[in-house]
Design an enzyme around this catalytic site. Structure first.
Site, short mmCIF file in Angstrom:
data_model
loop_
_atom_site.label_atom_id
_atom_site.label_comp_id
_atom_site.label_asym_id
_atom_site.label_seq_id
_atom_site.Cartn_x
_atom_site.Cartn_y
_atom_site.Cartn_z
N SER A 252 -8.42 -5.78 6.15
CA SER A 252 -7.22 -6.27 4.99
C SER A 252 -7.18 -7.84 5.20
CB SER A 252 -6.02 -5.52 5.19
OG SER A 252 -5.11 -6.13 4.43
N HIS B 292 -2.85 -17.42 2.11
CA HIS B 292 -2.12 -18.62 1.30
C HIS B 292 -2.54 -19.95 1.84
CE1 HIS B 292 0.23 -15.15 -0.13
NE2 HIS B 292 0.22 -14.47 1.18
N HIS C 245 -6.77 -11.95 -1.98
CA HIS C 245 -6.58 -10.73 -1.38
C HIS C 245 -7.89 -9.94 -1.44
CE1 HIS C 245 -6.21 -6.35 -1.92
NE2 HIS C 245 -5.45 -6.40 -0.98
N ASN D 161 -9.49 -6.15 0.62
CA ASN D 161 -9.46 -4.93 1.74
C ASN D 161 -10.68 -4.01 1.30
OD1 ASN D 161 -8.04 -2.41 0.58
ND2 ASN D 161 -6.87 -3.85 -0.33
N THR D 162 -11.15 -3.48 1.95
CA THR D 162 -12.03 -2.18 1.86
C THR D 162 -11.45 -1.18 3.14
OG1 THR D 162 -13.83 -3.04 3.14
CG2 THR D 162 -13.84 -3.54 0.83
N ARG D 163 -11.81 -0.14 2.72
CA ARG D 163 -11.30 1.13 3.90
C ARG D 163 -12.13 2.26 3.49
NH1 ARG D 163 -7.90 0.01 0.01
NH2 ARG D 163 -7.26 1.67 -1.62
N HIS E 198 7.83 -4.93 -13.64
CA HIS E 198 9.13 -5.56 -13.94
C HIS E 198 8.95 -7.21 -14.30
CE1 HIS E 198 8.66 -6.56 -9.60
NE2 HIS E 198 9.05 -7.61 -10.02
N GLY F 62 3.41 4.58 10.86
CA GLY F 62 3.80 4.15 12.09
C GLY F 62 2.89 3.06 12.45
#
Length: 297
Positions: free
Chosen positions: A119, A123, A133, A135-137, A197, A280
């Site tokens: 990940s 900035h 940004h 990420n790969t998983r 929003h 966690g």
């Protein structure tokens, strides 16, 4: 943990770590080579590397990873590149969320899981250089396994040619896996990286996938690798071009306001943030994506 996917887990975990090493080296190279333009006389940034761990309920080994963060560099104001491999059992809230979102039966009876990935969030110092940004998983349970991830560009000052380059590079890496794949993953990113929003996207898009499992693990892993391989050629040329541009107080103000959008999205909607905190994992690693400074009007 032993299961039929042991070799695949090792292969995936090793890949995410090797991609992390390549990206960290490239970003430190950008810091070292920045010798013209704003902040070129500052000290080049380097990554501070910290081992992370996942807290298990019974104190047993639950995996961990590496959190690599650079702060206050010539080019990067804050960038984090994290890798982790975690495992154990999902708590009741995570089980319920997994069952509801993915429709996986049997999670309550056998809630074991294994997850590995990379990940990254960057900035930038220069408001003309876009935040990004990626990420790969890979995620495994005894009931199902899948891949996910992608990357998206988040400029506060938009340049059409930068957006075009970022998307074209991703498409070039995805097209060998099927001509329909890039349009579908681009549309998915447009939907996923949307802030309801605010009624707007958080950036100029990219690619995104989740729950990717065709039944051919090797093909799915190859696609995941190419999503990772696309990142540096899609992003580094943009930084190299924009880091030398002058900026003023209005530019910086626009950057800080845009970062507020990024923070709102990650804290309210991002699946990875929610999953990491609920299972966690090290909170500092999970929240690494937040900008160092932001502003709300």
């Amino acid at each position: 943990m032993t299961d039929d996917f042991l070799a695949e887990k090792t292969q995936a975990s090793d890949w995410f770590r090797s991609l992390r090493d390549e990206i960290v080296a490239a970003f430190e190279g950008l810091e070292q080579s920045h010798d013209t333009g704003p902040l070129s006389d500052a000290e080049p940034g380097t990554f501070e590397v910290t081992e992370t761990s996942r807290a298990s309920d019974d104190g047993s080994d639950a995996g961990g990873g590496l959190m690599s963060v650079m702060r206050g560099g010539r080019v990067f104001e804050k960038v984090g590149v994290n890798v982790s491999t975690v495992y154990g059992t999902l708590g009741e809230r995570a089980q319920a969320a997994m069952a509801a979102r993915k429709g996986i039966p049997g999670m309550k009876d056998d809630p074991r899981f294994w997850a590995s990935g990379i990940s990254l969030v960057a900035h930038m110092q220069n408001p003309h250089a876009p935040a990004v940004h990626m990420n790969t998983r890979m995620f495994w349970t005894p009931h199902a396994s899948w891949f996910g991830g992608g990357s998206d560009l988040n400029p506060c000052i938009e340049y059409a040619e930068d957006t075009a380059h970022f998307h074209a590079t991703q498409q070039a890496h995805l097209d060998p896996h099927g001509a329909d794949l890039y349009p579908r993953l681009k549309a998915w990113a447009d939907e996923y990286f949307y802030i309801p929003h605010r009624k707007r996207a958080r950036g100029v898009g990219g690619i995104f996938m989740d729950d990717h499992s065709t039944g051919d693990w090797e093909a799915d892993f190859a696609l995941t690798q190419d999503i990772g391989r696309a990142f540096l050629p899609a992003y580094v040329p943009l930084v190299a071009a924009r880091r030398v541009m002058p900026w003023d107080a209005a530019d910086k103000d626009a950057q800080l306001v845009h970062r507020g959008l990024y923070a709102e999205y990650n804290l309210v909607y991002d699946r990875g943030t929610k999953f990491g905190l609920e299972t966690g994992h090290d909170a500092n690693a999970v929240l690494m994506s937040l900008p160092p400074l932001a502003k709300w009007v």
